[in-house]
Design a protein around this motif. Sequence first.
Motif, PDB file in Angstrom:
ATOM      1  N   GLN A 187      -4.080  -4.125  -0.464  1.00 51.62           N
ATOM      2  CA  GLN A 187      -5.148  -5.014  -0.021  1.00 51.62           C
ATOM      3  C   GLN A 187      -4.589  -6.406   0.275  1.00 51.62           C
ATOM      4  OE1 GLN A 187      -7.926  -6.435  -2.948  1.00 51.62           O
ATOM      5  NE2 GLN A 187      -9.569  -6.622  -1.428  1.00 51.62           N
ATOM      6  N   ARG A 188      -3.748  -6.896  -0.601  1.00 51.28           N
ATOM      7  CA  ARG A 188      -3.174  -8.234  -0.425  1.00 51.28           C
ATOM      8  C   ARG A 188      -2.344  -8.314   0.852  1.00 51.28           C
ATOM      9  NH1 ARG A 188      -0.926 -12.680  -4.023  1.00 51.28           N
ATOM     10  NH2 ARG A 188      -0.203 -14.060  -2.376  1.00 51.28           N
ATOM     11  N   ALA A 189      -1.545  -7.278   1.121  1.00 50.09           N
ATOM     12  CA  ALA A 189      -0.720  -7.272   2.331  1.00 50.09           C
ATOM     13  C   ALA A 189      -1.596  -7.354   3.578  1.00 50.09           C
ATOM     14  CB  ALA A 189       0.155  -6.018   2.370  1.00 50.09           C
ATOM     15  N   LEU A 190      -2.698  -6.642   3.585  1.00 50.11           N
ATOM     16  CA  LEU A 190      -3.614  -6.677   4.730  1.00 50.11           C
ATOM     17  C   LEU A 190      -4.303  -8.034   4.837  1.00 50.11           C
ATOM     18  CD1 LEU A 190      -5.079  -3.109   4.319  1.00 50.11           C
ATOM     19  CD2 LEU A 190      -3.698  -3.908   6.254  1.00 50.11           C
ATOM     20  N   ARG A 191      -4.765  -8.548   3.724  1.00 49.05           N
ATOM     21  CA  ARG A 191      -5.433  -9.848   3.713  1.00 49.05           C
ATOM     22  C   ARG A 191      -4.481 -10.937   4.214  1.00 49.05           C
ATOM     23  NH1 ARG A 191      -7.659 -10.041  -1.398  1.00 49.05           N
ATOM     24  NH2 ARG A 191      -5.689 -10.834  -2.162  1.00 49.05           N
ATOM     25  N   ASP A 192      -3.202 -10.867   3.823  1.00 45.24           N
ATOM     26  CA  ASP A 192      -2.217 -11.848   4.264  1.00 45.24           C
ATOM     27  C   ASP A 192      -1.988 -11.801   5.776  1.00 45.24           C
ATOM     28  OD1 ASP A 192      -1.956 -12.700   1.653  1.00 45.24           O
ATOM     29  OD2 ASP A 192       0.037 -11.801   1.344  1.00 45.24           O
ATOM     30  N   VAL A 248       5.223  -3.225  -1.516  1.00 40.08           N
ATOM     31  CA  VAL A 248       5.996  -3.838  -2.596  1.00 40.08           C
ATOM     32  C   VAL A 248       7.164  -4.640  -2.031  1.00 40.08           C
ATOM     33  CG1 VAL A 248       5.334  -2.045  -4.270  1.00 40.08           C
ATOM     34  CG2 VAL A 248       7.478  -1.831  -3.004  1.00 40.08           C
ATOM     35  N   ALA A 249       7.581  -5.655  -2.775  1.00 37.65           N
ATOM     36  CA  ALA A 249       8.640  -6.562  -2.321  1.00 37.65           C
ATOM     37  C   ALA A 249       9.974  -5.850  -2.111  1.00 37.65           C
ATOM     38  CB  ALA A 249       8.806  -7.704  -3.327  1.00 37.65           C
ATOM     39  N   HIS A 250      10.225  -4.752  -2.821  1.00 37.71           N
ATOM     40  CA  HIS A 250      11.495  -4.030  -2.704  1.00 37.71           C
ATOM     41  C   HIS A 250      11.666  -3.354  -1.342  1.00 37.71           C
ATOM     42  CE1 HIS A 250      12.117  -4.763  -6.893  1.00 37.71           C
ATOM     43  NE2 HIS A 250      11.139  -3.974  -7.271  1.00 37.71           N
ATOM     44  N   THR A 251      10.564  -3.172  -0.602  1.00 40.13           N
ATOM     45  CA  THR A 251      10.634  -2.500   0.690  1.00 40.13           C
ATOM     46  C   THR A 251      10.897  -3.518   1.794  1.00 40.13           C
ATOM     47  OG1 THR A 251       9.178  -0.683   0.034  1.00 40.13           O
ATOM     48  CG2 THR A 251       9.319  -1.148   2.381  1.00 40.13           C
ATOM     49  N   GLU A 252      12.015  -3.321   2.502  1.00 38.51           N
ATOM     50  CA  GLU A 252      12.311  -4.151   3.663  1.00 38.51           C
ATOM     51  C   GLU A 252      11.303  -3.814   4.759  1.00 38.51           C
ATOM     52  OE1 GLU A 252      16.295  -3.162   4.834  1.00 38.51           O
ATOM     53  OE2 GLU A 252      17.195  -4.206   3.145  1.00 38.51           O
ATOM     54  N   GLU A 253      10.855  -4.794   5.466  1.00 37.45           N
ATOM     55  CA  GLU A 253       9.966  -4.604   6.616  1.00 37.45           C
ATOM     56  C   GLU A 253       8.636  -3.932   6.268  1.00 37.45           C
ATOM     57  OE1 GLU A 253      11.870  -4.133  10.576  1.00 37.45           O
ATOM     58  OE2 GLU A 253      13.436  -3.141   9.386  1.00 37.45           O
TER      59      GLU A 253
END
Length: 183
Positions: free
Chosen positions: A18-23, A164-169
């Motif tokens: 949800q946060r990634a989409l909101r950002d 998650v932050a560990h995933t590039e791109e």
Amino acid sequence: MTRIVVIDNHGQFTHLEQRALRDLGVETDIVDNETPPEDLDADGLVLSGGPDMDRTGRCADYLDLDVPILGICLGHQLIATELGGRVESGEYGGYADVSVDIVDADDPLVGSLAPETRVWASHADEVVEVPEGFERTAESDVCDVEAMSDTDRDLYGVQWHPEVAHTEEGEAVFENFRDICEQ
């Protein structure tokens, strides 16, 4: 404004989706996976990860909605299972940093990623056969089906966790899905 609803399959990273989409400026909510399909008002759906295929509520019903759908981990496996693919226990097991190879550079979801991309994924279970109409779009030495797409039905799945932050791109996966939902 584009509205993408995150379906909660009781995964530990659902709030990060949800946060990634909101950002990205997307209007988004997290809704319970028992929500009736007719109550979902969205331009697209994300089927979150989760611990157990037996706890996916009405997710199978959502596949009949006429909106793009992105399945993440368990959501990816649910799409495969419900549409005639096959999921089995993975030999690799739990969470790990994995290098995936993008095998379809034209894919609207993952084609824009680097040809070799580091991701954070769980392989306790994994898709071993894609459903009819789907193409395998990413692979790794751990899993043959790291991602899949059916562009005719706008159904997409990734084994890894782009939130998650560990995933590039990872952000690019959500940007690409937003773009698919806006078409």
